[in-house]
Structure formats: C-alpha cells, structure tokens
Design a protein around this motif. Sequence first.
Motif, PDB file in Angstrom:
ATOM      1  N   GLU A  44       0.854  -1.162  -0.069  1.00 50.88           N
ATOM      2  CA  GLU A  44      -0.173   0.062  -0.127  1.00 50.88           C
ATOM      3  C   GLU A  44       0.827   1.180  -0.040  1.00 50.88           C
ATOM      4  N   ARG A  45       0.369   2.341  -0.384  1.00 42.97           N
ATOM      5  CA  ARG A  45       1.065   3.515  -0.651  1.00 42.97           C
ATOM      6  C   ARG A  45       1.206   4.245   1.085  1.00 42.97           C
ATOM      7  N   GLU A  46       2.297   4.619   1.623  1.00 44.47           N
ATOM      8  CA  GLU A  46       2.329   4.942   2.656  1.00 44.47           C
ATOM      9  C   GLU A  46       1.516   6.073   2.821  1.00 44.47           C
ATOM     10  N   GLY A  47       1.133   6.241   4.271  1.00 45.93           N
ATOM     11  CA  GLY A  47       0.093   7.216   4.595  1.00 45.93           C
ATOM     12  C   GLY A  47       0.635   8.714   4.896  1.00 45.93           C
ATOM     13  N   LYS A  48       2.047   8.531   5.424  1.00 43.92           N
ATOM     14  CA  LYS A  48       2.544   9.567   5.723  1.00 43.92           C
ATOM     15  C   LYS A  48       3.566  10.031   4.698  1.00 43.92           C
ATOM     16  N   VAL A 101      -0.651  18.438   0.659  1.00 45.65           N
ATOM     17  CA  VAL A 101      -0.720  17.924   2.009  1.00 45.65           C
ATOM     18  C   VAL A 101      -0.998  18.968   3.141  1.00 45.65           C
ATOM     19  N   MET A 102      -1.015  18.368   4.396  1.00 45.49           N
ATOM     20  CA  MET A 102      -1.347  19.073   5.477  1.00 45.49           C
ATOM     21  C   MET A 102      -0.252  18.637   6.333  1.00 45.49           C
ATOM     22  N   LEU A 103       0.375  19.376   7.141  1.00 41.64           N
ATOM     23  CA  LEU A 103       1.233  19.176   8.214  1.00 41.64           C
ATOM     24  C   LEU A 103       0.880  19.339   9.404  1.00 41.64           C
ATOM     25  N   THR A 110       6.270  16.509  13.785  1.00 39.02           N
ATOM     26  CA  THR A 110       5.476  16.818  12.750  1.00 39.02           C
ATOM     27  C   THR A 110       5.229  15.905  11.687  1.00 39.02           C
ATOM     28  N   GLU A 111       4.234  15.582  11.024  1.00 39.94           N
ATOM     29  CA  GLU A 111       4.259  14.766   9.882  1.00 39.94           C
ATOM     30  C   GLU A 111       3.235  15.128   8.934  1.00 39.94           C
ATOM     31  N   CYS A 112       3.404  14.563   7.846  1.00 39.62           N
ATOM     32  CA  CYS A 112       2.334  15.311   6.719  1.00 39.62           C
ATOM     33  C   CYS A 112       1.575  14.177   6.133  1.00 39.62           C
ATOM     34  N   TYR A 113       0.435  14.681   5.707  1.00 36.12           N
ATOM     35  CA  TYR A 113      -0.650  13.713   5.112  1.00 36.12           C
ATOM     36  C   TYR A 113      -1.188  14.427   3.915  1.00 36.12           C
TER      37      TYR A 113
END
Length: 128
Positions: A44-48, A101-103, A110-113
């Motif tokens: 699966e594509r990584e979510g982050k 994305v949103m960080l 901090t993570e980005c989605y």
Amino acid sequence: EVQLAESGGGLVQTGGSLRLSCAASGLTVDDHAIGWFRQVPGKEREGKGVSCISHSDGSTYYADAVKGRFTVSSDIVENTVYLQMSGLRPEDTAVYYCATVMLLTTNGVTECYGRDVWGKGTLVTVSS
C-alpha cells in the motif's frame, strides 16, 4: 484542471542520486503545502509523506528513513516542487507521488498527510 505531474524517476545504482520534479498546473504551489509519498511495489502507498514543504513558512519535513539523504525544495517561478534524492538504497525503490498535504504537529512531532490533489507517480528503482 488542477494537476500535479511527477517526473524524473528511473533506474539508479545504490549510492546514486536522482531529482524528482512535481509540476503543478491549475494551482500555485506557493499557496499550498506539497509533499512526496511512496509506494513500494506490492504494498500500500504509505500514508505519511517522506518529505513535505510548507510554503506558508518555508518549513520542511522529512521522515526518519530519508533524513539527511533527501532534500525538498520548490521553484515558485516554475511552479514546481523538487525532491533531490542522494545516497539511494534498494529500500528506496518505489513509485513516488506528489500531493497537496497538510502538516500536523503533535507533541512536537510533525508529520504530513496527503490531501486532495495527487499526481500519477514516477517509478524509482535502486539496484543493489
């Protein structure tokens, strides 16, 4: 039409470098945070995101797996976001996507989605 288009993928040996481009149309990258995601073949594509850039304050984010090896940047005139990858490893082999994305920062982390606009991806293959 709003679009993101990746390019620059290819075959490279371990330790090599590549620069991916994410060209935007129908939106201005300066108005958005843009990030890079990857999908390992068969998974699966990584979510982050592995790397993201926020144009509101110029901040950048890197996943631990790529920190120190990948650099994200943008060219506002070209309306393009880049991912410079060096020190590539076989485990970096994946299809790389860019997206709006949103960080999010939680407890200092901090993570980005990904949000609503995604490119079609470009394949990076790192041979051992």
